[in-house]
Structure formats: structure tokens, C-alpha cells
Design a protein around this motif. Structure first.
Motif, short mmCIF file in Angstrom:
data_model
loop_
_atom_site.label_atom_id
_atom_site.label_comp_id
_atom_site.label_asym_id
_atom_site.label_seq_id
_atom_site.Cartn_x
_atom_site.Cartn_y
_atom_site.Cartn_z
N VAL A 86 15.53 -41.23 -85.80
CA VAL A 86 14.36 -41.99 -85.35
C VAL A 86 13.88 -41.49 -83.98
CG1 VAL A 86 13.54 -44.28 -84.65
CG2 VAL A 86 14.98 -44.02 -86.70
N ALA A 87 14.83 -41.25 -83.07
CA ALA A 87 14.47 -40.80 -81.73
C ALA A 87 13.86 -39.40 -81.76
CB ALA A 87 15.69 -40.82 -80.82
N SER A 88 14.31 -38.54 -82.66
CA SER A 88 13.74 -37.20 -82.78
C SER A 88 12.26 -37.28 -83.15
CB SER A 88 14.51 -36.38 -83.82
OG SER A 88 15.85 -36.17 -83.42
N LEU A 89 11.93 -38.21 -84.04
CA LEU A 89 10.52 -38.38 -84.41
C LEU A 89 9.72 -38.93 -83.24
CD1 LEU A 89 10.98 -39.80 -88.02
CD2 LEU A 89 10.26 -37.49 -87.37
N LEU A 90 10.31 -39.82 -82.45
CA LEU A 90 9.63 -40.32 -81.25
C LEU A 90 9.36 -39.19 -80.27
CD1 LEU A 90 11.55 -43.67 -80.57
CD2 LEU A 90 9.23 -43.40 -81.47
N CYS A 91 10.32 -38.26 -80.13
CA CYS A 91 10.11 -37.10 -79.26
C CYS A 91 8.93 -36.27 -79.76
CB CYS A 91 11.36 -36.22 -79.23
SG CYS A 91 12.77 -36.92 -78.36
N ALA A 92 8.87 -36.07 -81.07
CA ALA A 92 7.82 -35.22 -81.64
C ALA A 92 6.43 -35.76 -81.38
CB ALA A 92 8.06 -35.06 -83.14
N PHE A 93 6.29 -37.08 -81.30
CA PHE A 93 4.96 -37.67 -81.17
C PHE A 93 4.71 -38.31 -79.80
CE2 PHE A 93 5.92 -37.66 -85.74
CZ PHE A 93 4.85 -36.91 -86.19
N SER A 94 5.54 -37.94 -78.80
CA SER A 94 5.34 -38.45 -77.44
C SER A 94 4.04 -37.93 -76.86
CB SER A 94 6.51 -38.04 -76.55
OG SER A 94 7.71 -38.65 -76.96
N GLN A 95 3.34 -38.79 -76.14
CA GLN A 95 2.04 -38.43 -75.56
C GLN A 95 2.08 -38.29 -74.04
OE1 GLN A 95 -0.64 -37.61 -77.53
NE2 GLN A 95 0.92 -37.81 -79.13
N SER A 96 3.26 -38.42 -73.44
CA SER A 96 3.39 -38.23 -72.00
C SER A 96 4.80 -37.77 -71.71
CB SER A 96 3.10 -39.53 -71.23
OG SER A 96 4.14 -40.47 -71.44
N ILE A 97 5.00 -37.18 -70.54
CA ILE A 97 6.32 -36.69 -70.19
C ILE A 97 7.30 -37.86 -70.02
CG2 ILE A 97 5.89 -36.69 -67.70
CD1 ILE A 97 7.92 -34.06 -69.69
N LEU A 99 7.30 -40.71 -71.77
CA LEU A 99 7.73 -41.13 -73.10
C LEU A 99 8.69 -40.12 -73.70
CD1 LEU A 99 4.37 -42.46 -74.60
CD2 LEU A 99 6.36 -43.80 -73.89
N LEU A 100 8.45 -38.83 -73.47
CA LEU A 100 9.35 -37.81 -73.99
C LEU A 100 10.74 -37.94 -73.36
CD1 LEU A 100 9.88 -35.31 -75.71
CD2 LEU A 100 8.98 -33.91 -73.84
N ILE A 101 10.78 -38.18 -72.07
CA ILE A 101 12.07 -38.34 -71.39
C ILE A 101 12.82 -39.55 -71.95
CG2 ILE A 101 13.14 -38.92 -69.18
CD1 ILE A 101 10.99 -37.20 -67.83
#
Length: 397
Positions: A86-97, A99-101
Motif C-alpha cells: 500500500v505504501a509503495s503505491l502511495l509513493c508512486a502517486f505522491s504530489q509533493s516531497i 508526501l513522498l517522505i
């Protein structure tokens, strides 16, 4: 199909489980400069996605070992893999640094489960040098990820972009989780199937940490792993920035260093039953000492080739392939009934210090590229010093 101890299928499965950690770090390393450009942030902010991942690994390992000792290996393992996906998919669709962190932190919490529990399963099924040999065999498999991961990541970055890397991680994790659900039996011998509670977790860690033998092996492991993350944290900016390598070329260079770990782990599983854990570790720390000296000498000589970084790093990772599986096996020896807690605590020290060490070195890149060879040299000196200073303690095992 049920996986059984002593089979190549079980070794490969455990290796792929523990490879989620290098997959989550090494495959996306060629994309760090692109991530910095995409979000218009400094290189240190992009590198924070790596440091936060390591901190998440530390946090996750606090719980997974004791949980798997109490609730069983399978439930804790599968829960972690679901979180990772689930977290890998969240990383893929992050729209800011930011959110990616944050998503990287969650991804690390999931990745901690297979890393810790994979080692605990080895301790459930093997003892002594046999455990060291099994961990070395796993390391030889697992080492293909840091060897091939940056190459695949470089190609993916060049043609599909960095978001595709996290989608690939989610797909692989899903496939592996389904296989584990079907084929991996429960291996814990004393699971009581109840939540242990935070107080019980802390008491378990206290018991484990009181062993001098445990502390000696973990100290060597921590120093060795710090050198590995000195390379991981700084190599992408030095090789692409200072030496002008493309993402694909960086992947090839980083993969060369990764093959050093494969060679070290393969060598270890051939010699550990003859030399023992400590004899194998001795060869590894001496290789790391030589690698650190070579890296510092070559960069000070200012040769204009990326090989002045890659080749010493390959020698260091060769030493790490000799050191890591044996120190992990040695640290588990005093606590056969607390294999999960022992593996968790070792991972906390290992990755906690490595993340701090890597972050400090990456921060120094703004001033000098010498942070990389200095980082390797200090780690080599530390691992060698701790090894020889604790010989009498480890002899008690």
C-alpha cells in the motif's frame, strides 16, 4: 506446496523477502536527482526520502521481532507485506516531497517485517555455523538486488520515470506475499498467540542486550553496515554530479559494487563451515579496512575516473558480504528462544546508526566529495577495531 528447511526453495524465498529492503533503496537511487528536480528541492531534501526510509525501518523493527515471537512469524510477516504494498503505491502517486517522505516512512514500516522475520526464521531452523551458512546463501541471492537494482532503476528512470519504480515494487511485493501466504509454514517454536505488550517487549530487549556476545557481534555489524550506507547515501550525487554518469551508467557502476556483496556472501557460504563465524568475519573486516584506505588514497590522487570510487566500494561490499551474515548468526546464538527480539534489536542498531551516518555524510557533500572515502575508511577502521577488541568476549559463545 510447503517450503521445508534445508531446501533451495526456502533459501530463495527468505532471500527475496529480505531483499525488499535493498529493492526499496537501491532501485530508486538513480532517480534521486530526478526527484529533486521534479519537486524543485535541494539534493539533501531528496536524500531525506532515503534517511526517512531508514528511520522507518528502525521503528518497524522495534515491534516485528517480539510480535513474531508471540503471535507467530506468518501473521506478522503478511501484515508487514500488505503495508509495504500500500505504501509503495502511495509513493508512486505522491504530489509533493513531503508526501513522498511520509509514504517512504510507511513503506519502511512494512519492509521491516520480512527483513526481521526472515532472519528469525533462519534462527528457528538452524544453529551456529549452519545459520551463518544459510544467511550467507540468502545473502548471495539477496545481493543480486543491490547489484542489479540500480541498473534496472536507471533504465526505468530513463524510460518510464521514478514513479514507475514504486509501482514495480508494489507488484513484486504482492506476488511474493501471495506465495508466502500459500507456501511458508509457521516456524516459531514458542508462539503464545497473544499481544506481548510494550513492557514485555522492553523486557525482552533488556534480556537480549545484557549478553556481551550479542553486543560484540552487533557492534561489528553496525560498523560494517555504516560503510555500506556511506556509499549508498552519497554515490548517486558523486557519480552523476562529479563524474557525469547518466542514470543507466550510474546503475552499472553501482551494480558493480553490488556484485562485491554477492561475491562476499557466496565466498562466506563456502568457507564458514571450515573457518567458523569469526574466521570468516576476520577476512571481511580486513577487506573493509583495505577498501577504506584505497578509496581515500585514490580520491586524494584526483584520478578522473569513476572507478576510483566504484572499485574500492566493491571491495568494501565484498567484505560486508563476509561480515553481515556471520554477525547476524553470531548475535542470535545466545538467545535461541528470542530470535525475533534479537533480530529486531540488531536491526534497530544497524539501520539506526547507518541512517544517521549516511545523513551526516550526505550533508557534507555540499563541501567536499571526500565524505565518501572518509566514510568508508572510518567504517573499516571501526569494524576491524571492534572485531579484534572483542575476541575474548566472542570466544565465550
Amino acid at each position: 506446496m510447503q517450503l521445508r528447511a534445508g531446501t533451495l526453495a526456502l533459501t530463495a524465498t527468505l532471500a527475496f523477502l529480505t531483499s525488499l529492503l535493498p529493492l526499496s533503496t537501491d532501485m530508486y537511487l538513480p532517480s534521486l536527482p530526478a526527484i529533486a528536480r521534479a519537486f524543485e528541492v535541494a539534493p539533501a531534501d531528496a536524500q531525506a526520502t532515503l534517511s526517512m526510509f531508514l528511520l522507518g525501518m528502525v521503528g518497524g523493527q522495534v515491534f516485528y521481532g517480539p510480535l513474531s515471537d508471540s503471535l507467530g512469524r506468518r501473521p506478522a510477516l503478511l501484515a508487514g507485506m500488505v503495508l509495504f504494498t500500500v505504501a509503495s503505491l502511495l509513493c508512486a502517486f505522491s504530489q509533493s516531497i513531503g508526501l513522498l517522505i511520509a509514504a517512504r516512512f510507511l513503506q519502511a514500516l512494512g519492509a521491516a517485517a520480512p527483513v526481521v522475520i526472515g532472519r528469525a526464521i533462519v534462527r528457528d531452523l538452524y544453529d551456529g555455523s549452519q545459520a551463518g551458512r544459510e544467511l550467507s546463501r540468502m545473502g548471495a541471492f539477496m545481493g543480486l538486488i543491490p547489484a542489479l537494482g540500480p541498473m534496472l532503476g536507471g533504465v526505468t528512470q530513463q524510460y518510464l520515470g521514478w514513479r514507475a519504480i514504486f509501482i514495480i515494487a508494489a507488484v513484486l511485493s504482492t506476488a511474493l506475499g501471495l506465495f508466502v501466504w500459500r507456501a511458508l509454514p509457521e516456524t516459531s517454536r514458542i508462539g503464545v498467540k497473544v499481544w506481548p505488550g510494550f513492557g514485555s517487549i522492553l523486557r525482552e530487549y533488556g534480556i537480549v542486550l545484557r549478553s556481551p556476545v550479542y553486543r560484540a557481534y552487533v557492534g561489528i555489524l553496525v560498523a560494517s553496515h555504516a560503510g555500506l550506507f556511506a556509499f549508498i547515501s552519497t554515490a548517486t550525487f558523486i557519480l552523476q554530479g562529479r563524474y557525469g554518469l547518466t542514470p543507466v551508467q550510474f546503475g552499472l557502476g553501482f551494480g558493480t559494487a553490488g556484485f562485491g556483496y554477492v561475491a562476499g556472501a557466496f565466498t562466506a557460504q563456502r568457507i564458514v563451515t571450515k573457518l567458523g563465524l569469526d574466521g570468516t568475519i576476520r577476512l571481511g573486516v580486513l577487506a573493509q579496512l583495505a577498501a577504506g584506505a584505497a578509496a581515500l588514497t585514490l580520491m586524494l590522487a584526483q584520478f578522473g575516473s569513476s572507478l576510483t570510487v566504484i572499485l574500492p566500494a566493491a571491495l568494501f561490499t565484498f567484505g560486508h558480504g563476509l561480515v553481515q551474515p556471520q554477525t547476524q548468526a553470531g548475535s542470535a546464538l545466545p538467545h535461541p528462544d528470542r530470535a525475533g527480539a534479537a533480530a529486531s534489536l540488531a536491526g534497530i542498531f544497524q539501520l539506526g546508526f547507518a541512517s544517521l551516518y549516511g545523513f551526516i555524510l550526505a550533508s557534507g557533500l555540499s563541501y567536499t566529495p571526500l565524505v565518501l572515502p572518509c566514510g568508508l575508511a572510518l567504517a573499516g577502521i571501526a569494524s576491524t577495531t571492534i572485531f579484534f577488541a572483542t575476541r575474548s568476549i566472542r570466544a565465550r559463545k
